[in-house]
Design a protein around this motif. Sequence first.
Motif, PDB file in Angstrom:
ATOM      1  N   TRP A 234       0.947  -1.332   0.007  1.00 10.29           N
ATOM      2  CA  TRP A 234       0.067   0.004  -0.155  1.00 10.29           C
ATOM      3  C   TRP A 234       0.828   1.200   0.099  1.00 10.29           C
ATOM      4  N   MET A 248      -2.086  10.611  -9.144  1.00  8.35           N
ATOM      5  CA  MET A 248      -2.171   9.318  -8.328  1.00  8.35           C
ATOM      6  C   MET A 248      -2.149   9.919  -6.727  1.00  8.35           C
ATOM      7  N   SER A 250      -3.071   7.529  -4.000  1.00  2.00           N
ATOM      8  CA  SER A 250      -2.678   6.259  -3.380  1.00  2.00           C
ATOM      9  C   SER A 250      -3.145   5.045  -4.155  1.00  2.00           C
ATOM     10  N   GLY A 251      -2.563   4.032  -3.704  1.00  2.00           N
ATOM     11  CA  GLY A 251      -2.764   2.746  -4.284  1.00  2.00           C
ATOM     12  C   GLY A 251      -2.237   1.628  -3.525  1.00  2.00           C
ATOM     13  N   GLU A 252      -2.682   0.305  -4.133  1.00  2.00           N
ATOM     14  CA  GLU A 252      -2.310  -0.728  -3.500  1.00  2.00           C
ATOM     15  C   GLU A 252      -2.311  -1.888  -4.546  1.00  2.00           C
ATOM     16  N   SER A 253      -1.550  -2.837  -4.149  1.00  2.00           N
ATOM     17  CA  SER A 253      -1.216  -3.952  -4.984  1.00  2.00           C
ATOM     18  C   SER A 253      -0.909  -5.422  -4.325  1.00  2.00           C
ATOM     19  N   LEU A 275      -3.910  -4.477  -9.075  1.00  2.00           N
ATOM     20  CA  LEU A 275      -3.575  -3.227  -8.685  1.00  2.00           C
ATOM     21  C   LEU A 275      -4.911  -2.488  -8.430  1.00  2.00           C
ATOM     22  N   LYS A 276      -4.771  -1.535  -7.515  1.00  2.00           N
ATOM     23  CA  LYS A 276      -5.724  -0.465  -7.513  1.00  2.00           C
ATOM     24  C   LYS A 276      -5.103   0.884  -7.369  1.00  2.00           C
ATOM     25  N   ARG A 277      -5.708   1.782  -7.987  1.00  2.00           N
ATOM     26  CA  ARG A 277      -5.248   3.336  -7.816  1.00  2.00           C
ATOM     27  C   ARG A 277      -6.492   4.220  -7.510  1.00  2.00           C
ATOM     28  N   ASN A 279      -7.007   8.396  -7.338  1.00  2.00           N
ATOM     29  CA  ASN A 279      -6.503   9.667  -7.810  1.00  2.00           C
ATOM     30  C   ASN A 279      -6.895  10.745  -6.812  1.00  2.00           C
ATOM     31  N   ASN A 284     -11.137   6.103  -9.305  1.00  2.00           N
ATOM     32  CA  ASN A 284     -10.453   5.028  -8.994  1.00  2.00           C
ATOM     33  C   ASN A 284     -10.296   3.805 -10.134  1.00  2.00           C
ATOM     34  N   THR A 286      -8.994  -0.446 -11.116  1.00  2.00           N
ATOM     35  CA  THR A 286      -8.205  -1.499 -10.943  1.00  2.00           C
ATOM     36  C   THR A 286      -7.647  -2.038 -12.062  1.00  2.00           C
TER      37      THR A 286
END
Length: 298
Positions: A234, A248, A250-253, A275-277, A279, A284, A286
């Motif tokens: 994250w 961007m 935040s994001g998570e993968s 992956l999820k982004r 903005n 957002n 995936t």
Amino acid sequence: MPLLKTRFHKPSLADSFILRQQLMDRLDHGQKKRLTLVVGGAGYGKSILVSQWLNERQHTYCWISLEEDCNDLQVFLSYLVVGVQQTYPDSMPRTAQLMLSSILPTVLVVAETLINDLSDIKGRLSIVVDDLHKINNQKIFELLNQLIQLGPEHIRLVLISRVDPPLKKAKFRAYNQLCEIRMSDLRLTETEIIQLAKNSDYTSITSETARIIEEKTEGWILGVNLISNLNFNWYAIDPSEFRDGDSMKSGESAHVNLIWSPYKKVNVGIEYMILKRINTNDTNGTGQRLQMMIKYII
């Protein structure tokens, strides 16, 4: 009746296989008993364990791998006799003669003839019968019960199965003539998982990673051989009034990859990523990716 020669071969051993000394000692102890029973689900390393033990201890043995056609008593007996003859070529004359008959006599007569022939063998012998779970003919189990109960002292039977065979186990336990290795015994420990990863040319894994693998696979050897890595990330970027709305924030993968090592220097793997982004304007999306690899280590 032609017999498949490959059914008399025990499994070959890769360099990556670990030596499980505690289980080897258990199998050694089983040589003092008439029957050793190795029972566990598919992929728990039953056959590999016994094959390693035979190699390490240099026991005289014959190996018979069963298939569904062995539910015919005459077919089963043919493999058993020829298997013993692979090790002692001049043995089993009376049982071999018995098999020439179009109709076999009673199980008791077959068992007595078999036991007499085995008694004439000059030397110790471990008869290993693999994949016993493929047998459902009660006459074959009656024959095995007779062989275990009345067979000569220098002949030992090692049975490998995915399920408990319908043998007189309670009686053999009561007379201290049964050695058992069960699925709980076959599960890999954290230490063994670390050693297996090292032997398979993977990057060394930590004790915590080994603990997680043990927990997720319950020590299932095939599962441990497949699992290589599981990651979750994250990340966030410091907000700025000068950043565009579609930049961007935040994001998570998450990544999971499975690697199998069929040979010491060859790894085959597959990896799945999601992956999820998010903005800065809270839109957002995936993305997903699937990739495969084959690696040869020089």
